[in-house]
Design a protein around this motif. Sequence first.
Motif, PDB file in Angstrom:
ATOM      1  N   VAL B 100       8.545  80.274   9.359  1.00  0.00           N
ATOM      2  CA  VAL B 100       7.170  79.847   9.477  1.00  0.00           C
ATOM      3  C   VAL B 100       6.273  80.784  10.044  1.00  0.00           C
ATOM      4  O   VAL B 100       6.437  81.475  10.938  1.00  0.00           O
ATOM      5  CB  VAL B 100       6.658  78.318   9.991  1.00  0.00           C
ATOM      6  CG1 VAL B 100       7.749  77.344   9.126  1.00  0.00           C
ATOM      7  CG2 VAL B 100       7.144  78.296  11.339  1.00  0.00           C
ATOM      8  N   CYS B 101       4.791  80.517   9.736  1.00  0.00           N
ATOM      9  CA  CYS B 101       3.694  81.440  10.349  1.00  0.00           C
ATOM     10  C   CYS B 101       3.741  81.682  11.762  1.00  0.00           C
ATOM     11  O   CYS B 101       4.044  80.684  12.604  1.00  0.00           O
ATOM     12  CB  CYS B 101       2.333  80.773   9.831  1.00  0.00           C
ATOM     13  SG  CYS B 101       1.107  81.450  10.472  1.00  0.00           S
ATOM     14  N   VAL B 104       1.215  80.420  14.205  1.00  0.00           N
ATOM     15  CA  VAL B 104       1.325  78.974  14.803  1.00  0.00           C
ATOM     16  C   VAL B 104       2.321  79.217  15.868  1.00  0.00           C
ATOM     17  O   VAL B 104       2.068  78.313  17.014  1.00  0.00           O
ATOM     18  CB  VAL B 104       1.922  78.078  13.789  1.00  0.00           C
ATOM     19  CG1 VAL B 104       2.079  76.742  14.232  1.00  0.00           C
ATOM     20  CG2 VAL B 104       0.892  78.007  12.330  1.00  0.00           C
ATOM     21  N   THR B 138      -1.226  76.378   5.909  1.00  0.00           N
ATOM     22  CA  THR B 138      -0.793  76.129   7.217  1.00  0.00           C
ATOM     23  C   THR B 138      -1.741  75.591   8.395  1.00  0.00           C
ATOM     24  O   THR B 138      -1.026  74.754   9.174  1.00  0.00           O
ATOM     25  CB  THR B 138      -0.171  77.565   7.716  1.00  0.00           C
ATOM     26  OG1 THR B 138       0.850  78.056   6.776  1.00  0.00           O
ATOM     27  CG2 THR B 138       0.503  77.538   9.155  1.00  0.00           C
ATOM     28  N   LYS B 141      -0.926  71.857   8.753  1.00  0.00           N
ATOM     29  CA  LYS B 141       0.114  71.420   9.732  1.00  0.00           C
ATOM     30  C   LYS B 141      -0.337  71.783  11.383  1.00  0.00           C
ATOM     31  O   LYS B 141       0.234  71.243  12.179  1.00  0.00           O
ATOM     32  CB  LYS B 141       1.227  72.079   9.234  1.00  0.00           C
ATOM     33  CG  LYS B 141       1.903  71.786   7.886  1.00  0.00           C
ATOM     34  CD  LYS B 141       2.201  70.398   7.903  1.00  0.00           C
ATOM     35  CE  LYS B 141       1.388  69.379   6.820  1.00  0.00           C
ATOM     36  NZ  LYS B 141       1.824  67.982   7.129  1.00  0.00           N
ATOM     37  N   LEU B 145       0.136  69.560  14.262  1.00  0.00           N
ATOM     38  CA  LEU B 145       1.216  69.883  15.468  1.00  0.00           C
ATOM     39  C   LEU B 145       0.161  69.906  16.764  1.00  0.00           C
ATOM     40  O   LEU B 145       0.648  69.351  18.022  1.00  0.00           O
ATOM     41  CB  LEU B 145       1.674  71.113  15.249  1.00  0.00           C
ATOM     42  CG  LEU B 145       2.839  71.229  14.255  1.00  0.00           C
ATOM     43  CD1 LEU B 145       3.181  72.618  13.798  1.00  0.00           C
ATOM     44  CD2 LEU B 145       4.217  70.708  14.821  1.00  0.00           C
TER      45      LEU B 145
END
Lengths: 404, 443
Positions: B100-101, B104, B138, B141, B145
Amino acid sequence: MTTPARKPAPNGDPAAYRDALVARAQAIFDDLNFGEARRWKEAEPGRKVVGYLPIYVPRELIHAANALPLGIVGGGDAIEVIHGDAYYQSYICRIPRSTIELGVSGRLDFVDGMLFPSICDVIRNLSGMWKIMFPHVYSRYFDVPQNYEDAVGGNYYIAELAELREDLERVTGTKITDEALNNSIAVYNENRRLVRDLYALRAKVPWKAPAPEIFLILRAGLVLPVEEHSEMLRGYIAAAEAAEDRSLRDNSRVVLSGMFCEQPPLNLIKSLELAGCYVVDDDLLLVTRWLIDDVPTDGDPLANLAAAFLHHSESTSSKYEPDQAEKGKYLIAAVKRSGADGVIFAAPSFCDPALLERPMLQNVLRDADIPFIAFKYAENSGQMQPIREQAGTFSDAIKLWSGA
Amino acid sequence: MTQPTARPSPAKPPIAEAEKDASMLKQKAMMAAHYDRLADAPETGAKVCSTFVPGNLNELVMCFDLINNLPEVNAIQSGLRRKSGAYVLEAEKQGHSDDVCTYVKSDIGMMAKGNIGPNGRKMPDPDVLLLSYTGCFTFLKWFELLREQYKCPTIMLHTPYQGDGKITPNMVQYMVRQLKESVIPKLEEVSGVKFDIDRLREYLKKSAEAEDDLVAVLKSARHKPSPIDAFFGGIYYIGPIFGAFRGTDDAIQYYQFLRSEVEERIAKGEGPVTPEGPMQDQRYRLVVEGPPNYTSFRQFWKMFYDEGAVVVASSYSKVGGTYDFGFRHDPDRPLETLAEYCLGVYTNRSLPMRVDMLCDYIEEYEADGLLINSIKSCNSFSAGQLLIMREVERRTGKPAAFIETDLVDPRYFSPANVKNRLESYFQMVEQKRSGTRRKEVAA
Ligand code: SF4
Ligand code: SF4
């Protein structure tokens, strides 16, 4: 939930009838040319087909225009991706490339329109790619609100639905009246009820309705006209329940999470069951049960569809959860509803929505003392041995814990 | 395909101090002051609002006396300071996927390691997360988070995507309603400050003033030689306006200053200032699509200026607003203008719009071709870039090339690969040129 009258298996042998339905669903699943949908279209002049990608589109609108909604969920492990790879770097999931393969190879040449739901940036960008690559096919990115107030997200969504309705009228040449739309809502209400019955049956007697069969029966619903699919569901539920040829095994019961977009290979689902896990709930093919309750069939259908979306729809990673206290509770609810012992997180490689959601869901499960494991897959994963081993160990551990 | 190289290496010995022009130094000082303001927040009692660059509503945030904190910019800073590699690993250790990114993960890893900002001081916890969900999934999310960690109020502002290449009245109304009924009341609640629309108008007026000068700077790249590098240098230029300064006098002054600096260079026929001094020789004029790599930023830039390649336009410098297409914040329509701003940022534009934009840039800036820097962990930018490349090549007849790196994960910056790709690309441009010349001679 009202359960429709169960039809007895026509030939009196429920196991054989069940197997015949599964065989038909398997044939639909295997047919990468969408023969069923092609035949439907060819049966009468002027018929139109509108494709849609995973998670949710209001299929009622397509149905009300007398068109066939066709669910497209990639090419699976049977398609040879020849062109699709030229459009994507290796670090992007599989489903867009195999979907492009379906398009470029002419397998979707009978499709008159394509809807790309708001699920992630990959599908979003694919909507623009489709416009460039297939300029003569109607295509639309179908955005949905992330604000769930009626006066805010609701109004926006109603206007989006109205635009979609106009578009579909143009594509199909059929006026979508409120009456037709309310009728379509009723038809889909019934289909969703049956899907829920199917899930309830599996949770109750998973050995009678195993996950690979459920998956195939649901997949058939992406291609068949909804009325025919409801018939299939009714037949399967009755036959699977009545059949006495399968017996309960000492399996654990698990919920699958993370499979809402790119599909796992059928073999993967089979492997989980072979490894000793009964899949008793999952987030596969959410479109088939996205709206949780019946949508009212009188009044303003767009307002009703919008209210259902805002207040009575499934939760998943692509939807914002405004309330931290509610975050991830949908998974706990699925575990409780289905009487599961644990959760298997299975996400497509490179899938941001599933993989970014996962740590939050895992925290919620930890707090609730629900065991879980996690792995990644691709729609064309071939090697099932590691997954089988992991799932087998997990299943044994669950049985140990619950026996202790 | 870029293979993961070595694991993130420990901090390298300091390299020679980079040359900077006066505007870069000014920009650096502004950013430093901002980070100090953030670090001072616990003492000053100032409240902090975290939000994202695309869809950044700094004017609105300031109306509530909140300080704007941008986690992407923090990740960039960590990348530039070679700290992001360890942060990414830390997040992965916590269970975040390697797929994932990396912004982040850099942010989450930084938090886990004490949340130390670029000034070496602890970053404050946000009082509110303003989730401007604009052009990247993203974001949604990411703040879910963060909300889990900080347990602070979180406000969603959903920007619909321009899937059909246009902004409809329904989209603007939806956003204005969100602002009125959700965003503003919640910001009032968090800050204890009553919303004053005239205060917002004032800030918006200031934004527009700075935006005019920014556009003049970006458009200066039409000159030959170009007085700016619109990608590497552009990153400095956009910093204040994409960050916490839009709507302030500081931004107005900075962009005036920058513009005069650039105009002076035009008058003298000079190129941009690179870390190794002014760039004299401009052999290639490029348009770049995609974000840069930050972990080896200087090394990356060097690969361009060493070859005489200057970037004359880039899409990345439009992620916080597409002012060069005429958009200006409009004090007469304060909420609508905020909506239209969010709707128009580069990442919220459909793929066909992105292709149009890049083709137009190639023409407007008389570029030799397109270079795509594809970011491994960024689906928002990267999914579809190969088609973008082919389309732009087909429509402009100019060569395009594709390289792959990552924003802040050093494992995915392979200098040898990137350099090779660039060198063969420049050869391609040369061949294309001599081909064109041959044709002209023959004609
Ligand atoms: S698999 Fe995940 S990343 Fe890929 S298209 Fe689907 S939701 Fe997006
Ligand atoms: S735009 Fe790309 S880099 Fe930025 S947050 Fe989204 S995925 Fe990450």
